[in-house]
Design an enzyme around this catalytic site. Structure first.
Site, PDB file in Angstrom:
ATOM      1  N   CYS A   1     -53.534 -54.426  -4.356  1.00  0.00           N
ATOM      2  CA  CYS A   1     -53.141 -53.191  -3.679  1.00  0.00           C
ATOM      3  C   CYS A   1     -53.897 -51.976  -4.238  1.00  0.00           C
ATOM      4  O   CYS A   1     -53.837 -51.717  -5.437  1.00  0.00           O
ATOM      5  CB  CYS A   1     -51.635 -52.985  -3.841  1.00  0.00           C
TER       6      CYS A   1
ATOM      7  N   VAL B   1     -45.373 -51.772  -3.914  1.00  0.00           N
ATOM      8  CA  VAL B   1     -45.972 -51.571  -5.226  1.00  0.00           C
ATOM      9  C   VAL B   1     -46.947 -50.404  -5.094  1.00  0.00           C
ATOM     10  O   VAL B   1     -47.493 -50.177  -4.006  1.00  0.00           O
ATOM     11  CB  VAL B   1     -46.718 -52.838  -5.715  1.00  0.00           C
TER      12      VAL B   1
ATOM     13  N   TYR C   1     -57.232 -47.549   6.664  1.00  0.00           N
ATOM     14  CA  TYR C   1     -56.093 -48.152   7.351  1.00  0.00           C
ATOM     15  C   TYR C   1     -55.951 -47.594   8.765  1.00  0.00           C
ATOM     16  O   TYR C   1     -55.574 -48.313   9.691  1.00  0.00           O
ATOM     17  CB  TYR C   1     -54.807 -47.914   6.561  1.00  0.00           C
TER      18      TYR C   1
END
Length: 331
Positions: free
Chosen positions: A63, A131, A194
């Protein structure tokens, strides 16, 4: 709106622009808090005390948002006082898990899924189990998952536990410029990839694509005469940019259709990226295999087969960059 990943609770409208849920548990760990239990604030949040060996940072090498916290923890020497748990690169819709650990259980928290820490504090927690997260080890409850505040607090609130030669990642004289640059990079680059990958329409994709590469062109020019984003010192801005750049050619270029060019095609950004990668705390916290497994396996809506590409060749990250010539004081 449809939840499509636990990676920071991403949401996308099927016919419009990608929208990220940016509402997090906004509690903070601060030096001024009284020892012991957290103190309630007027805004409904809590201030938790800075205490060595009390908290566990749960991250995932896959991540990018969690990667920032691992980098800062390493750069500042906070690995001596904040333990680190690493979630596996793949997960289902429920939660990040600890499949990398023996028997799939975090050895400190004794849990198999990160969601346990969220539900212990908020039984009906309605958002993504994300996270990075900081967990209060004695109670096993989540403290915060507000990744943007975590790194700033590591720099400013945990100062007494920094190693002697720790860099000042958030110097007071540069904070306004750092904050402005970080805001631009979040919208156009960090979240911009994204916005390309999860766009719900051609127009939304085109807009995100143009903003992404426009911002990268701006940074390419900025880095022609500056070793780092703020000149000759590594700061919070570099920490926030690196995780996106280091994933770009391996994932975002193909998987998210960010394909005008690769970072390795942009000479100043490519040299800058190699410079950071070869700096302790950056490259040694990067795991390309886990990164690729996360994106290509978890995002089945984009990659239905779940096939993980073998490339690209990452050996060139270790090649000479010669950017030390740009630094007035050296690194």
């Amino acid at each position: 709106m449809t939840l499509i990943s636990q990676d920071q609770g991403k949401y996308v409208a099927t016919d419009a622009e990608f929208i990220r849920d940016t509402t997090y548990i906004s509690d903070r760990i601060v030096a001024s808090a009284h020892p012991g239990i957290p103190t309630a604030q007027l805004d409904g949040t809590f201030h938790w005390p800075v205490e060595p060996n009390r908290y566990r940072l749960i991250a995932a090498r896959a991540c990018p948002w969690a990667h920032r916290t691992v980098i800062v923890r390493s750069l500042l020497g906070l690995d001596k006082v904040i333990s680190l748990g690493l979630a596996a690169p793949t997960h289902d819709v429920r939660s990040w898990n600890f499949d990398l650990d023996p028997d799939g259980v975090d050895p400190v928290l004794g849990i198999s899924r990160l969601q346990d820490t969220y539900f212990k504090r908020f039984p009906n927690y309605p958002r993504g189990i994300t996270v990075p997260a900081i967990v209060d080890v004695p109670t096993g409850t989540v403290v915060t998952n507000d990744y943007a505040s975590m790194t700033l607090d590591f720099s400013t609130e945990w100062h007494q536990y920094h190693k002697p030669d720790a860099p000042d990642l958030y110097p007071e004289d540069l904070r306004p410029e750092i904050d402005e640059l970080n805001a631009m990079m979040f919208t156009t680059i960090n979240n911009g990839v994204y916005r390309c990958g999860f766009s719900g329409s051609q127009d939304a994709y085109n807009n995100a694509f143009d903003q992404l590469f426009g911002a990268l062109d701006t940074l390419e020019e900025r880095l022609a005469d500056n070793r780092y984003l703020m000149g000759d010192r590594i700061t919070e801005a570099d920490v926030r940019l690196f995780p996106t750049l280091v994933r770009f050619d391996a994932v975002y270029h193909n998987h998210f259709k960010c394909n005008r060019n690769r970072i390795s095609d942009m000479p100043h950004l490519w040299g800058y990226l190699r410079d950071l990668y070869q700096t302790p705390g950056f490259g040694d916290t990067t795991d390309f295999q886990q990164i690729k497994e996360h994106y290509y396996i978890v995002h089945r809506d984009i990659n239905p087969t779940g096939i993980v590409p073998k490339g690209p060749d990452t050996s060139q990250f270790a090649s000479p960059h010669h950017r030390e010539r740009l630094s007035r004081r050296g690194h």
